[in-house]
Design a protein around this motif. Structure first.
Motif, short mmCIF file in Angstrom:
data_model
loop_
_atom_site.label_atom_id
_atom_site.label_comp_id
_atom_site.label_asym_id
_atom_site.label_seq_id
_atom_site.Cartn_x
_atom_site.Cartn_y
_atom_site.Cartn_z
N ASP A 111 0.84 -1.20 0.00
CA ASP A 111 0.00 0.00 0.00
C ASP A 111 0.87 1.25 0.00
O ASP A 111 2.08 1.18 0.21
CB ASP A 111 -1.04 -0.03 1.12
CG ASP A 111 -0.50 0.40 2.46
OD1 ASP A 111 0.72 0.35 2.65
OD2 ASP A 111 -1.31 0.78 3.32
N ARG A 122 -7.11 -6.84 11.80
CA ARG A 122 -8.24 -6.83 10.84
C ARG A 122 -7.67 -6.65 9.44
O ARG A 122 -6.50 -6.34 9.27
CB ARG A 122 -9.21 -5.71 11.21
CG ARG A 122 -8.53 -4.42 11.73
CD ARG A 122 -8.14 -3.47 10.67
NE ARG A 122 -7.19 -2.45 11.11
CZ ARG A 122 -6.44 -1.77 10.26
NH1 ARG A 122 -6.51 -2.02 8.97
NH2 ARG A 122 -5.58 -0.87 10.67
N ASP A 173 -6.88 -1.72 4.77
CA ASP A 173 -7.63 -0.92 3.83
C ASP A 173 -6.69 0.14 3.28
O ASP A 173 -6.18 0.93 4.08
CB ASP A 173 -8.81 -0.26 4.58
CG ASP A 173 -9.87 0.29 3.65
OD1 ASP A 173 -9.63 0.33 2.43
OD2 ASP A 173 -10.94 0.67 4.15
N GLU A 183 -5.58 -2.48 1.08
CA GLU A 183 -5.06 -3.75 0.53
C GLU A 183 -6.19 -4.74 0.19
O GLU A 183 -6.10 -5.49 -0.79
CB GLU A 183 -4.11 -4.43 1.53
CG GLU A 183 -2.81 -3.68 1.77
CD GLU A 183 -2.88 -2.78 3.00
OE1 GLU A 183 -3.96 -2.20 3.26
OE2 GLU A 183 -1.86 -2.66 3.70
N1 GLY Z 1 -3.45 0.05 4.83
C1 GLY Z 1 -3.06 0.21 6.17
C2 GLY Z 1 -4.03 -0.25 7.17
O1 GLY Z 1 -5.06 -0.82 6.86
O2 GLY Z 1 -3.77 -0.05 8.33
#
Ligand code: GLY
Ligand code: AMP
Length: 415
Positions: A202, A277, A280, A282
């Motif tokens: 990311d 978890r 986001d 990814e």
């Molecule tokens: N993309 C980094 C996170 O979800 O923490």
């Protein structure tokens, strides 16, 4: 299977789309969801910081499985309450979610499990902080101990700025700087067994060329053709499995998604952070490539019945996702602006991250607004699809990075 998914971001939209594809799925409910998710699932209003509201909703819906998207309900112990109600939950207990909720706790677990990570000191006083800063020298890495929505970490050459950031928190972790490309690699665990997913990368900085402030993530891609082929197995063996075994041995098994943020340094792989978890954004590149039915996989994890030898099935395609952010994101996002041009693009999948409907018209409602994923035979094709769909979206003042997966796409072409 009746599944209830908690959350309202691009990650949950991508998860909802994959859950929906699973032939075992009978009903998909999402709380609170968003206007994009509402096209796939029944959305329910829900205060995600209110554990009993989530449990009552799951009971009312007769849910066979609850999947928790964001970290806050996990750290609040929603999985413990669901488990007391006898409802399988994909997501760790409050005690196990401390792997994300406390940087110091994560360091202790890594130390006890023999997982490679940056050397660090946990500091509470100015004296301890200054001693640690001088021990490691620049670049300084200072992390607030608790959840901070991406704002708790500062990496800087400026000692005064590092000290100032450290003094904002009652407990900080100060650690050695890790030099090397970063990779996100997720494991799905049922508490004793863990299956590694493919890696993704990311882009955390706000602007092109990795400039500007840290964000929640401005884009991602997968797979990583440049990464060592054995990276998944090595990460399972050296990071994910030892951590899962250590958590089980402590009597606080980790059930859910263990997110390892890795740095591939000259001295080998080191863990930068754990999350409890799905990442986001990814998830918005991994989940569209996953062929294994997701609802059954997460149910097996939630009920202690993962088949360790199961090989996840992946599409050979590449995926690239680009985040469209509001004006002023991340410092001070301006929301409430109308959005046009998102209707059924042919080339890409548009996941809603921060949107709302007002009088039937889509408006921005968060810093990260949309996550646009292109999938194709290689990264260049996937990028082209994502950026073409983005070029048709209008949102006043919005911005996105133009260089997501650009270097990797050029390397793939041998340039
Ligand atoms: N993309 C980094 C996170 O979800 O923490
Ligand atoms: P974290 O919230 O721990 O993932 O940190 C956010 C970002 O800060 C990471 O994605 C890295 O880019 C950077 N970072 C964190 N720890 C280190 C470290 N020890 N060395 C270099 N960069 C780091």
């Amino acid at each position: 299977m009746k599944v209830l998914l908690i959350g309202s971001g691009g990650r949950e939209h991508a998860l909802a789309a994959a859950l929906k594809r699973d032939p075992a799925l009978e009903e998909l409910h999402v709380a609170p969801g968003n206007p994009g998710i509402a096209l796939l699932a029944t959305c329910h209003p829900c205060e995600i910081t209110n554990n009993s509201e989530i449990v009552e909703l799951a009971k009312k819906l007769g849910s066979d499985l609850v999947v928790i998207g964001p970290e806050v309900p996990l750290v609040n112990g929603v999985a413990d309450e669901l488990s007391r109600a006898g409802i399988p939950c994909f997501g760790p207990s409050k005690a196990a979610a401390q792997l994300e909720g406390s940087k110091d706790f994560a360091k202790q677990v890594m130390r006890d499990a023999g997982v490679p990570t940056a050397r660090s000191f946990t500091c509470r006083t100015q004296g301890e902080i200054e001693k640690a800063l001088d021990e490691f020298g620049a670049p300084y890495v200072v992390k607030h101990d608790g959840l901070a929505a991406g704002k708790g970490v500062v990496v800087t050459d400026d000692r005064a700025a590092a000290l100032e950031h450290a003094l904002l928190s009652s407990q900080v972790v100060i650690e050695e700087f890790l030099d090397g490309p970063e990779v996100s690699l997720f494991g799905i665990s049922d508490g004793t067994k863990v299956i590694g997913m493919q890696p993704a990368q990311d882009f955390k900085r706000a602007f092109d060329g990795d400039r500007g402030p840290n964000t929640g993530g401005m884009g991602a891609y997968s797979p990583l053709h440049w990464a060592p082929t054995e990276i998944v197995q090595e990460t399972v063996d050296q990071v994910l499995n030892p951590t899962i075994q250590e958590m089980a041995a402590r009597g606080t098994p980790f059930v859910g998604l263990l997110y390892a943020g890795l740095a591939l340094t000259m001295k080998g792989t080191r863990v930068i952070e754990f999350n409890a978890r799905f990442g986001d954004p990814e998830t918005e590149v991994l989940i569209p490539r996953l062929k294994t039915p997701l609802a059954q996989l997460l149910f097996a994890a939630a009920t202690g019945s993962l088949d360790e030898n199961e090989k996840l099935e992946w599409s050979e395609d590449s995926a690239v996702t680009v985040v469209l952010a509001s004006q002023g994101y991340p410092a001070a996002p301006i929301t409430g602006e109308p959005i046009t041009g998102v209707d059924s693009p042919e080339s890409a999948e548009i996941f809603h991250a921060g949107t709302t409907l007002r009088d039937g018209i889509l408006h921005s409602a968060g810093g990260r607004v949309l996550t646009v994923t292109g999938v194709g035979a290689d990264l260049t094709i996937a990028r082209g699809k994502a950026y073409e769909a983005l070029s048709k979206i209008q949102l006043a003042g919005s911005h996105y990075r133009s260089d997501i997966a650009l270097n990797a796409a050029m390397a793939e072409k041998g340039n």
